[in-house]
Design a protein around this motif. Structure first.
Motif, PDB file in Angstrom:
ATOM      1  N   TYR A 196       0.824  -1.208   0.000  1.00  0.00           N
ATOM      2  CA  TYR A 196       0.000   0.000   0.000  1.00  0.00           C
ATOM      3  C   TYR A 196       0.858   1.257   0.000  1.00  0.00           C
ATOM      4  CZ  TYR A 196      -4.648  -2.025   0.804  1.00  0.00           C
ATOM      5  OH  TYR A 196      -5.847  -2.679   0.658  1.00  0.00           O
ATOM      6  N   TRP A 205      -5.328   5.394   0.074  1.00  0.00           N
ATOM      7  CA  TRP A 205      -4.381   4.275   0.119  1.00  0.00           C
ATOM      8  C   TRP A 205      -4.706   3.300  -1.002  1.00  0.00           C
ATOM      9  CZ3 TRP A 205      -0.273   4.506   3.313  1.00  0.00           C
ATOM     10  CH2 TRP A 205      -0.329   5.459   4.345  1.00  0.00           C
ATOM     11  N   GLU A 206      -3.704   2.989  -1.782  1.00  0.00           N
ATOM     12  CA  GLU A 206      -3.878   2.102  -2.924  1.00  0.00           C
ATOM     13  C   GLU A 206      -2.736   1.095  -2.976  1.00  0.00           C
ATOM     14  OE1 GLU A 206      -6.314   2.058  -5.035  1.00  0.00           O
ATOM     15  OE2 GLU A 206      -7.281   4.026  -4.912  1.00  0.00           O
ATOM     16  N   PHE A 207      -3.063  -0.147  -3.415  1.00  0.00           N
ATOM     17  CA  PHE A 207      -1.993  -1.062  -3.770  1.00  0.00           C
ATOM     18  C   PHE A 207      -1.259  -0.499  -4.984  1.00  0.00           C
ATOM     19  CE2 PHE A 207      -4.265  -4.761  -1.658  1.00  0.00           C
ATOM     20  CZ  PHE A 207      -3.292  -4.929  -0.688  1.00  0.00           C
ATOM     21  N   ASP A 218       1.233  -7.306  -4.475  1.00  0.00           N
ATOM     22  CA  ASP A 218       1.616  -6.655  -3.228  1.00  0.00           C
ATOM     23  C   ASP A 218       1.429  -7.576  -2.011  1.00  0.00           C
ATOM     24  OD1 ASP A 218       1.416  -3.345  -4.001  1.00  0.00           O
ATOM     25  OD2 ASP A 218       0.377  -4.764  -5.276  1.00  0.00           O
ATOM     26  N   SER A 254      -3.205   3.951   8.117  1.00  0.00           N
ATOM     27  CA  SER A 254      -4.090   3.431   7.069  1.00  0.00           C
ATOM     28  C   SER A 254      -5.123   2.448   7.590  1.00  0.00           C
ATOM     29  CB  SER A 254      -3.265   2.739   5.983  1.00  0.00           C
ATOM     30  OG  SER A 254      -2.696   1.539   6.495  1.00  0.00           O
ATOM     31  N   HIS A 256      -4.641  -0.687   7.486  1.00  0.00           N
ATOM     32  CA  HIS A 256      -4.337  -1.954   6.826  1.00  0.00           C
ATOM     33  C   HIS A 256      -3.272  -2.708   7.630  1.00  0.00           C
ATOM     34  CE1 HIS A 256      -6.726  -0.880   3.359  1.00  0.00           C
ATOM     35  NE2 HIS A 256      -6.045   0.244   3.198  1.00  0.00           N
ATOM     36  N   GLN A 260       0.898  -5.603   4.673  1.00  0.00           N
ATOM     37  CA  GLN A 260       0.455  -5.151   3.358  1.00  0.00           C
ATOM     38  C   GLN A 260       0.965  -3.760   3.001  1.00  0.00           C
ATOM     39  OE1 GLN A 260      -3.803  -5.536   2.993  1.00  0.00           O
ATOM     40  NE2 GLN A 260      -3.785  -7.728   3.457  1.00  0.00           N
ATOM     41  N   MET A 261       1.703  -3.140   3.916  1.00  0.00           N
ATOM     42  CA  MET A 261       2.214  -1.797   3.672  1.00  0.00           C
ATOM     43  C   MET A 261       3.541  -1.861   2.921  1.00  0.00           C
ATOM     44  SD  MET A 261      -0.262  -0.241   4.982  1.00  0.00           S
ATOM     45  CE  MET A 261       0.377   1.411   4.655  1.00  0.00           C
TER      46      MET A 261
END
Length: 526
Positions: A196, A205-207, A218, A254, A256, A260-261
């Motif tokens: 992300y 926030w986007e992949f 990702d 985020s 998340h 995943q960051m």
């Protein structure tokens, strides 16, 4: 693998950092018609398919004949120049710059090399990551479609007013570290994909990567990093650092999971005072500023740690769904890293092809020179491993298979280890075995010679091809220690004479097997 970004209604499209572009490429109907009318099919396919459509490919023989026609060849280059120039104009317009840039293209088929030279008006500097988000996908497309048309292109180099980008910005090239014996390596950084990222100014926030077939690089690539980390620790004896967190706890900003960051945020949390690692472009107006910072953060971290090697793991993408397979990239200004990339590809090919169902999985023959920031900024040997294409259905199935994941990462580790220890990567093969005669009621040890670098424990399989005059029993012998000689103990226990024809092969711990060798054992009276 890396990202190329194009904002569309606050969403972005991305392009493979080590491979083909997934963003839209458009060519006018007029241009398409002029290409098809102006060239023979064998060469028109390069220009036409490069920027648009499903081509009807000519045979390689036809393409080769067309390439030998000077007129057709010149027209092909002219069309490529116009179309690359049009793509660049659109790219610059998307960045808010209105300008036309001349482009010249030259090809050396014998060296499998294409040179694209941009005239005044396009010189991407530090804040544009030296153009890698646009140029690397472009290079991948040029390689792919040129090769399909019979022009075997491996090396696509971009010049700017006749000079390499490094010549324009000599002060920006990191100084290489003092040479260290490979056998003395102790530490590695494994960098797994993207994660992300926050866009500006919305902080949405986007992949970073697309998932055209539902597979999110990702999220997937860190599992490959886990596998490689274990192998490097167990087999190569390295201390392994990771560029991304593997924690499942929520990232405070985020929400998340940390795992995943992207690396940028993990390194910000580790080193809040070291903005030079993760926040190199604080004043950039680009919406994708933190994307570019993430690319830099990984090798910055490797330099900070002083690791001996940096291995970046990604999946690749291409607008053409037929493009597939494993690839490795090194930086053009660090040609000494090519040997590492070649060895890794060799290791991957050997182990992947040993697995049932993956015998013909495409693995590129040699590492490709490119301009990735990850490899450029790292002062240690650094390569990017593109395990497979998330835009190809067969590759997507492989990427989700634990058998393929394990085999691919065993190949990466093996390729690194052979390179680090100065060993050539070669096919595992048994030397021929001579026929042998043994007196009845006795035995004999027969040495077994082989080439290659098997992973122990090693099993020597012995099966019966034919048996005349006795009781012939197959067997498997396991060898645990590489320092232990590999040998067969052949027995003639009874009083009778006879002959057995044995089939034997080696099988290593990774499933790599040799071709069978056959030989005769005769039990004889003295």
């Amino acid at each position: 693998m890396s990202i190329g970004v194009r904002l569309v209604r606050n969403r972005w499209r991305t392009a493979g950092q080590g491979g083909g572009a997934l963003h839209e490429r458009r060519v006018s109907h007029h241009m398409e018609k002029s290409i098809m009318k102006g060239l023979k099919l064998a060469t028109a396919v390069v220009a036409c398919s490069l920027f648009l459509a499903s081509p009807v490919l000519a045979s390689r023989a036809e393409a080769s004949r067309a390439a030998e026609d000077p007129g057709t060849y010149a027209e092909l280059l002219a069309l490529l120049e116009r179309e690359i120039g049009a793509q660049l104009t659109r790219h610059l317009q998307e960045e808010g710059r209105l300008r036309q840039v001349t482009v010249s293209v030259a090809v050396d088929p014998q060296k499998r090399r294409m040179v694209v030279d941009f005239g005044p008006g396009y010189l991407p500097g530090d804040e544009q990551n030296y153009g890698e988000l646009f140029l690397i996908p472009l290079a991948a497309d040029l390689r792919h479609y040129s090769n399909q048309a019979g022009l075997e292109i491996l090396d696509v180099e971009f010049l700017f007013q006749g000079k390499q980008i490094e010549a324009h910005f000599p002060e920006d090239r990191p100084m290489p570290r003092a040479t260290k014996s490979r056998s003395a390596h102790t530490q590695a950084l494994v960098s797994s994909s993207h994660g992300y990222i926050a866009l500006h100014p919305s902080r949405a926030w986007e992949f970073q990567r697309p998932a055209p077939l539902g597979l999110q690089e990702d999220v997937l690539s860190p599992t490959y990093g886990d596998e490689l980390q274990d192998l490097l620790e167990q087999r190569s004896g390295l201390v392994v650092h990771r560029a991304r967190s593997r924690s499942k706890d929520p990232h405070p900003e985020s929400g998340h999971p940390w795992e995943q960051m992207s690396s940028r945020y993990h390194l910000k949390a580790l080193f809040p005072e070291r903005a030079d690692i993760w926040n190199e472009l604080p004043n950039s107006p680009s919406s994708d500023r933190e994307v570019k910072e993430d690319i830099r953060a990984r090798p910055n971290y490797a330099n900070h740690l002083g690791v001996d090697v940096m291995l970046s793991l990604h999946t690749n993408g291409n607008a053409a769904p037929g493009v597939r397979g494993a690839e490795v990239y090194h930086h053009r200004t660090k040609p000494e890293d090519k040997a590492l990339g070649d060895s890794i590809l060799c290791g991957m090919r050997e182990v992947i092809h040993a697995q049932p169902g993956y015998e013909s999985f495409p693995v590129r023959a040699e590492s490709v020179a490119e301009g990735h920031g990850e490899n450029r900024i790292g002062t240690m040997p650094s390569v990017i491993v593109e395990t497979a294409y998330h835009s190809n259905p067969e590759d997507v199935a492989a990427l989700q298979d634990p058998v393929f994941r394990s085999a691919a990462m065993k190949g990466v580790e093996k390729g690194y280890r052979l390179w680090a220890t100065g060993k050539a990567c070669e096919t595992l093969a048994l030397d021929p075995l001579a026929d042998v005669q043994i007196p009845v009621r006795s035995s004999r040890f027969v040495p077994v010679a082989f080439k290659g670098n098997p992973q122990y424990p090693l099993v020597l399989e012995l099966s019966v091809a034919s048996c005349v005059g006795g009781n012939c029993t197959p067997s498997d012998e396991e060898f645990m220690d590489p320092g232990q000689p590999v040998q067969l103990e052949l027995l003639c226990n009874g009083d009778g004479v006879g002959t057995v024809r044995w089939r034997t092969r080696l099988r290593d711990a990774d499933g790599v097997v040799t071709e069978y060798q056959e030989f005769n054992q005769s039990c004889v009276l003295t």
